[in-house]
Design an enzyme around this catalytic site. Structure first.
Site, PDB file in Angstrom:
ATOM      1  N   PRO A  11      41.621  45.011 -14.146  1.00 25.78           N
ATOM      2  CA  PRO A  11      40.443  44.858 -14.104  1.00 25.78           C
ATOM      3  C   PRO A  11      39.897  45.331 -15.639  1.00 25.78           C
ATOM      4  CG  PRO A  11      41.286  47.470 -13.333  1.00 25.78           C
ATOM      5  CD  PRO A  11      42.573  46.713 -12.852  1.00 25.78           C
ATOM      6  N   ASN A  12      38.887  45.012 -15.733  1.00 31.32           N
ATOM      7  CA  ASN A  12      37.673  44.971 -17.007  1.00 31.32           C
ATOM      8  C   ASN A  12      38.964  44.237 -17.985  1.00 31.32           C
ATOM      9  OD1 ASN A  12      35.212  46.000 -15.994  1.00 31.32           O
ATOM     10  ND2 ASN A  12      36.727  47.612 -15.828  1.00 31.32           N
ATOM     11  N   ARG A  19      33.400  43.422 -25.986  1.00 27.62           N
ATOM     12  CA  ARG A  19      32.001  44.444 -25.899  1.00 27.62           C
ATOM     13  C   ARG A  19      33.438  45.945 -26.270  1.00 27.62           C
ATOM     14  NH1 ARG A  19      30.255  44.016 -20.704  1.00 27.62           N
ATOM     15  NH2 ARG A  19      29.302  42.155 -20.507  1.00 27.62           N
ATOM     16  N   TYR A  24      39.204  48.182 -28.371  1.00 22.32           N
ATOM     17  CA  TYR A  24      39.986  47.215 -27.790  1.00 22.32           C
ATOM     18  C   TYR A  24      39.938  45.952 -28.616  1.00 22.32           C
ATOM     19  CZ  TYR A  24      40.202  50.543 -23.436  1.00 22.32           C
ATOM     20  OH  TYR A  24      39.926  51.118 -22.483  1.00 22.32           O
ATOM     21  N   ASN A  75      49.856  45.111 -17.677  1.00 22.07           N
ATOM     22  CA  ASN A  75      48.783  46.009 -17.875  1.00 22.07           C
ATOM     23  C   ASN A  75      47.859  46.356 -16.838  1.00 22.07           C
ATOM     24  OD1 ASN A  75      46.351  47.709 -18.833  1.00 22.07           O
ATOM     25  ND2 ASN A  75      45.986  45.671 -20.573  1.00 22.07           N
ATOM     26  N   ALA A  78      42.950  50.313 -15.908  1.00 22.18           N
ATOM     27  CA  ALA A  78      42.313  51.268 -15.328  1.00 22.18           C
ATOM     28  C   ALA A  78      43.367  51.463 -13.726  1.00 22.18           C
ATOM     29  CB  ALA A  78      41.198  52.237 -14.986  1.00 22.18           C
ATOM     30  N   GLU A  99      55.951  48.248 -18.943  1.00 23.66           N
ATOM     31  CA  GLU A  99      54.177  48.227 -18.629  1.00 23.66           C
ATOM     32  C   GLU A  99      53.859  48.095 -20.302  1.00 23.66           C
ATOM     33  OE1 GLU A  99      53.440  52.382 -17.573  1.00 23.66           O
ATOM     34  OE2 GLU A  99      51.841  52.066 -17.644  1.00 23.66           O
ATOM     35  N   HIS A 101      50.179  48.490 -22.516  1.00 26.26           N
ATOM     36  CA  HIS A 101      48.214  48.965 -22.730  1.00 26.26           C
ATOM     37  C   HIS A 101      48.297  48.543 -24.615  1.00 26.26           C
ATOM     38  CE1 HIS A 101      48.439  50.714 -19.262  1.00 26.26           C
ATOM     39  NE2 HIS A 101      49.315  51.755 -19.411  1.00 26.26           N
ATOM     40  N   ARG A 108      44.414  59.421 -26.282  1.00 26.41           N
ATOM     41  CA  ARG A 108      42.740  58.982 -25.349  1.00 26.41           C
ATOM     42  C   ARG A 108      42.602  60.408 -24.250  1.00 26.41           C
ATOM     43  NH1 ARG A 108      41.820  53.619 -23.329  1.00 26.41           N
ATOM     44  NH2 ARG A 108      39.831  53.903 -23.503  1.00 26.41           N
TER      45      ARG A 108
HETATM   46  O1  CA2 Z   1      44.852  49.983 -23.085  1.00 22.61           O
HETATM   47  C1  CA2 Z   1      44.741  49.178 -22.586  1.00 22.61           C
HETATM   48  O2  CA2 Z   1      45.503  48.401 -22.322  1.00 22.61           O
HETATM   49  C2  CA2 Z   1      44.797  50.215 -20.448  1.00 22.61           C
HETATM   50  O3  CA2 Z   1      45.418  49.627 -20.163  1.00 22.61           O
HETATM   51  C3  CA2 Z   1      42.739  49.309 -20.680  1.00 22.61           C
HETATM   52  C4  CA2 Z   1      42.086  49.860 -19.343  1.00 22.61           C
HETATM   53  C5  CA2 Z   1      42.073  51.102 -19.765  1.00 22.61           C
HETATM   54  O4  CA2 Z   1      41.453  51.761 -18.422  1.00 22.61           O
HETATM   55  C6  CA2 Z   1      43.500  51.842 -19.862  1.00 22.61           C
HETATM   56  O5  CA2 Z   1      43.565  53.378 -19.304  1.00 22.61           O
HETATM   57  C7  CA2 Z   1      43.953  51.662 -20.742  1.00 22.61           C
HETATM   58  C8  CA2 Z   1      40.470  49.426 -19.851  1.00 22.61           C
HETATM   59  C9  CA2 Z   1      40.981  47.632 -19.766  1.00 22.61           C
HETATM   60  C10 CA2 Z   1      38.886  47.640 -20.146  1.00 22.61           C
HETATM   61  O6  CA2 Z   1      38.553  47.025 -21.273  1.00 22.61           O
HETATM   62  C11 CA2 Z   1      37.928  46.657 -21.726  1.00 22.61           C
HETATM   63  C12 CA2 Z   1      37.344  45.811 -22.834  1.00 22.61           C
HETATM   64  C13 CA2 Z   1      36.303  45.497 -23.471  1.00 22.61           C
HETATM   65  C14 CA2 Z   1      35.296  46.196 -22.907  1.00 22.61           C
HETATM   66  C15 CA2 Z   1      35.247  47.876 -21.942  1.00 22.61           C
HETATM   67  C16 CA2 Z   1      36.372  47.402 -21.061  1.00 22.61           C
END
Ligand code: CA2
Length: 156
Positions: A11-12, A19, A24, A75, A78, A99, A101, A108
């Site tokens: 997700p996301n 964003r 990121y 990946n 969340a 895996e 990230h 974090r």
């Molecule tokens: O660091 C990573 O790849 C994560 O898997 C990214 C997840 C986070 O919940 C994990 O703890 C670590 C979040 C992805 C959200 O991606 C976004 C990208 C741009 C704007 C908002 C969110």
């Protein structure tokens, strides 16, 4: 035929590059997919690259992976930190999982320090942004080479 690798994004991750660039970066998920395709072709791998915001859809894709793919790069976003359903599906698929990230989850918040995916993954790459997916493909290629060599010593 080249070994097939399923790359799953949770997700996301579709928002990447649009964003929160301080966490990121500015690379989009499409940029990462293109880099994966280039790297996979150099490594003589085939990649299928997918993203979903829905836990059930990710579980369905993982269930279907057995028999079609030789390894998965995951990946789970969340869901990494919360989804026993994804963990159970990955365990049942019985394929090597790497895996990934983008961020270094250990630098974090404490709730990101535990990963259900890690409990079944062969290894994890984190903290290198989109480049981590290319490192994971290198690792997958190496794992598959070693497995092929162990099956038929001296033929690879
Ligand atoms: O660091 C990573 O790849 C994560 O898997 C990214 C997840 C986070 O919940 C994990 O703890 C670590 C979040 C992805 C959200 O991606 C976004 C990208 C741009 C704007 C908002 C969110």
């Amino acid at each position: 035929m080249h070994p097939k690798i399923l790359v799953l994004n949770g997700p996301n991750l579709n928002l990447l590059g649009t964003r929160e660039p301080t966490i990121y970066g500015r690379t989009t998920l499409v940029d990462i997919e293109e880099a994966c395709r280039r790297r996979a072709s150099a490594l003589e791998l085939e990649v299928e690259f997918r993203q979903s915001n829905h836990e059930g859809e990710l579980v369905g894709w993982i269930q279907q992976a057995r028999g079609t793919y030789q390894a998965m790069i995951v990946n789970a976003g969340a869901y990494t930190h919360s989804s026993i359903a994804i963990l159970d599906a990955l365990a049942a698929a019985d394929l090597p999982v790497i895996e990934v990230h983008l961020s270094n989850i250990f630098r974090r918040e404490a709730f990101r320090h535990h990963s259900y995916v890690s409990t079944i993954a062969r290894g994890m790459v984190c903290g290198f942004g989109g480049f981590g997916y290319e490192l994971a493909l290198e690792a997958a290629a190496q794992l598959l080479r070693l497995a092929a060599e162990a099956k038929s010593p001296g033929t690879t």
